[in-house]
Design an enzyme around this catalytic site. Structure first.
Site, short mmCIF file in Angstrom:
data_model
loop_
_atom_site.label_atom_id
_atom_site.label_comp_id
_atom_site.label_asym_id
_atom_site.label_seq_id
_atom_site.Cartn_x
_atom_site.Cartn_y
_atom_site.Cartn_z
N CYS A 155 -70.35 35.16 -17.58
CA CYS A 155 -70.49 33.72 -17.86
C CYS A 155 -69.19 33.03 -18.23
CB CYS A 155 -71.55 33.51 -18.94
SG CYS A 155 -73.17 34.04 -18.42
C1 UDX Z 1 -72.52 34.05 -23.19
C2 UDX Z 1 -73.06 32.98 -24.13
O1 UDX Z 1 -73.01 33.47 -25.46
C3 UDX Z 1 -74.50 32.63 -23.76
O2 UDX Z 1 -74.98 31.57 -24.58
C4 UDX Z 1 -74.56 32.16 -22.31
O3 UDX Z 1 -75.84 31.86 -21.92
C5 UDX Z 1 -73.98 33.23 -21.43
O4 UDX Z 1 -72.67 33.57 -21.82
P1 UDX Z 1 -72.68 36.67 -22.93
O5 UDX Z 1 -71.77 36.52 -21.79
O6 UDX Z 1 -73.85 37.56 -22.81
O7 UDX Z 1 -73.25 35.22 -23.39
O8 UDX Z 1 -71.79 37.26 -24.11
P2 UDX Z 1 -71.32 36.84 -25.57
O9 UDX Z 1 -72.11 37.56 -26.58
O10 UDX Z 1 -71.23 35.40 -25.67
O11 UDX Z 1 -69.83 37.47 -25.54
C6 UDX Z 1 -68.95 37.05 -24.53
C7 UDX Z 1 -67.62 37.77 -24.70
O12 UDX Z 1 -66.92 37.25 -25.82
C8 UDX Z 1 -67.73 39.28 -24.91
O13 UDX Z 1 -66.73 39.92 -24.16
C9 UDX Z 1 -67.46 39.44 -26.40
O14 UDX Z 1 -66.85 40.68 -26.69
C10 UDX Z 1 -66.46 38.31 -26.65
N1 UDX Z 1 -66.45 37.80 -28.03
C11 UDX Z 1 -67.59 37.24 -28.55
C12 UDX Z 1 -65.25 37.83 -28.76
O15 UDX Z 1 -64.22 38.32 -28.30
N2 UDX Z 1 -65.23 37.31 -30.03
C13 UDX Z 1 -66.35 36.75 -30.59
O16 UDX Z 1 -66.28 36.30 -31.74
C14 UDX Z 1 -67.58 36.72 -29.83
#
Ligand code: UDX
Length: 423
Positions: A263
């Site tokens: 995403c």
């Molecule tokens: C994301 C959005 O959160 C969600 O609302 C949308 O519908 C789809 O995209 P997702 O891709 O499943 O969801 O993952 P998410 O939990 O958001 O994490 C995304 C990335 O960011 C991961 O690689 C995670 O490791 C990273 N991340 C997340 C960070 O590096 N730091 C953070 O504080 C949070």
């Protein structure tokens, strides 16, 4: 309500199954015969916590699956949840949306009642009005008195999608008239969340802006983290203080190796190309991706500072999934790190609780282990790439390394004094 969900991918499958959990009569339309078979047997084709239980509860009761669009002719609502993958220039590929819209339109020809067509896929603003609506109207030969149009984005996180669906922060309903919007409101009865009623293009943009802002928070935290590291300050201490500001909030401030997944990278790229198409220069959004692309390989710089060249060295990569609690490796930051290590002649070994089969498709020649100990044995260096909670329990396994040189890309280890990418 009689609901059809077109597309049995992540969004369609989770939404369809959760709609049946809300008591609706749901038919999933999926073209992939293997997925159709799996769903009919009550086996979700994706790993997602809690999904298998719900599928077993509703499959062949109020949840059905078909390869064809027949069920559309007796439906009250049709959700279009097909993929919108990235094109080489970063813009969203809308061909599946258009194809699904035409097929839905053809089947609506035989539907005697009023029906609402709702886009649930992440689409650039204007897609529902400019692509979906004309395709459905032309294929059905009907008017907007007989068919309503709306956009209802999802905000599901992989690994927590069922929980996010059933306990949303908000439900966004973009519609061109109150009749179609009201019908979608009825679908979510039983869920307690604020409902935002807005226009269709605003709803499309709410999805993009939400993902782009979360990605910006992460790249901001990483940039602050990189500065803090040079100043000998712990970025996590800093972000604790920053996140208590109610205007900022504590979530998505975890600095580390950057964001991955299907995403954030895709949606920020699509927003950048959308801005360019409209004569805007998206300086901030470009930087969000630039920081994110440069971040992971900082870990190799740190490793080389500690052990010199990685050429011929055995380097263990712990964590391959783009985040914990999923087997998904799409745009995982581990891919960039493994690629650079291999280019530099390192011998890469890896462990992940779920994602090895997917990573083996990209890197068939690296060595995969079924345990942390197996991957660490004899290693000259270790890079931690995914925030798997089980990594917090690693301790004596580090003693198996030839050289105990560890670099954390996610703040997950409990071992003290381990250097991190930005701490
Ligand atoms: C994301 C959005 O959160 C969600 O609302 C949308 O519908 C789809 O995209 P997702 O891709 O499943 O969801 O993952 P998410 O939990 O958001 O994490 C995304 C990335 O960011 C991961 O690689 C995670 O490791 C990273 N991340 C997340 C960070 O590096 N730091 C953070 O504080 C949070």
């Amino acid at each position: 309500m009689k609901i059809v969900v077109v597309g049995g991918g992540y969004v369609g499958l989770v939404s369809g199954i959760c709609f049946s959990e809300l008591g609706h009569d749901v038919t999933l339309v999926e073209i992939d015969p293997a997925k159709v078979r799996a769903i009919r047997e009550g086996k979700p084709p994706i790993y997602e916590a809690g999904l298998a239980e719900l599928l077993q509860k509703h499959a062949n009761k109020n949840l059905h699956v078909s390869q064809g669009y027949e069920s559309v002719s007796s439906s009250e609502i049709v959700f279009i949840a097909v993929g919108t993958p990235s094109q080489p220039d970063g813009s969203a590929n809308l061909s599946y949306i258009e194809a699904a819209s035409i097929s839905v339109g053809k089947s609506l020809k035989n539907n005697p009642s009023y029906c609402v067509v709702v886009v649930k896929s992440t689409v650039p603003p204007g897609t529902t009005d400019k692509i979906v609506k004309p395709a459905v109207i032309i294929a059905s030969g009907k008017t907007e008195k007989e068919i309503g149009f709306a956009m209802n984005p999802e905000f599901l996180r992989e690994g927590r999608a069922v929980e996010d669906f059933l306990h949303p922060d908000r439900i966004v309903i973009g519609s061109s008239d109150s009749r179609s919007g009201n019908r979608i409101g009825q679908v979510y009865q039983g869920l307690t969340a604020p409902i935002i009623r807005t226009g269709i293009t605003s709803a499309e943009m709410i999805k993009y802006a939400s993902n782009a802002f979360l990605a910006t928070k992460i790249s901001f935290s990483n940039e602050i983290g990189n500065i803090c590291k040079n100043l000998g300050i712990d970025v996590y201490e800093v972000m604790k203080g920053v996140g208590l500001d109610t205007r900022i909030g504590p979530l998505f401030l975890n600095a580390g190796a950057g964001f991955g997944g299907s995403c954030f990278p895709k949606d920020v790229s699509a927003l950048i190309s959308l801005a360019k198409e409209n004569g805007e220069n998206p300086i901030l959004l470009r930087s969000v991706l630039e920081v994110n692309d440069q971040q992971p390989c900082r870990m190799i710089r740190i490793l080389e500072r500690k052990i010199g060249t990685v050429k011929g060295k055995r380097i263990a990569v712990l964590g391959l999934a783009f985040k914990d609690n999923t087997d998904d490796i799409r745009d995982s930051r581990a891919i960039l790190v493994i690629r650079e290590l291999l280019q530099k002649g390192a011998r890469v070994v890896a462990y992940d609780p779920l994602a090895i089969p997917h990573m083996r498709e990209i890197f068939p020649d690296i060595e995969y282990f079924g345990s942390v100990a197996g991957a660490l044995r004899g290693a000259n260096g270790c890079l931690v790439m995914t925030e798997w909670p089980e990594f917090s329990k690693i301790d004596k396994e580090f003693d198996l390394m030839a050289e105990e040189v560890i670099v954390e890309g996610r703040r997950v280890l409990s071992r003290k004094g381990v250097e991190g990418i930005c701490w």
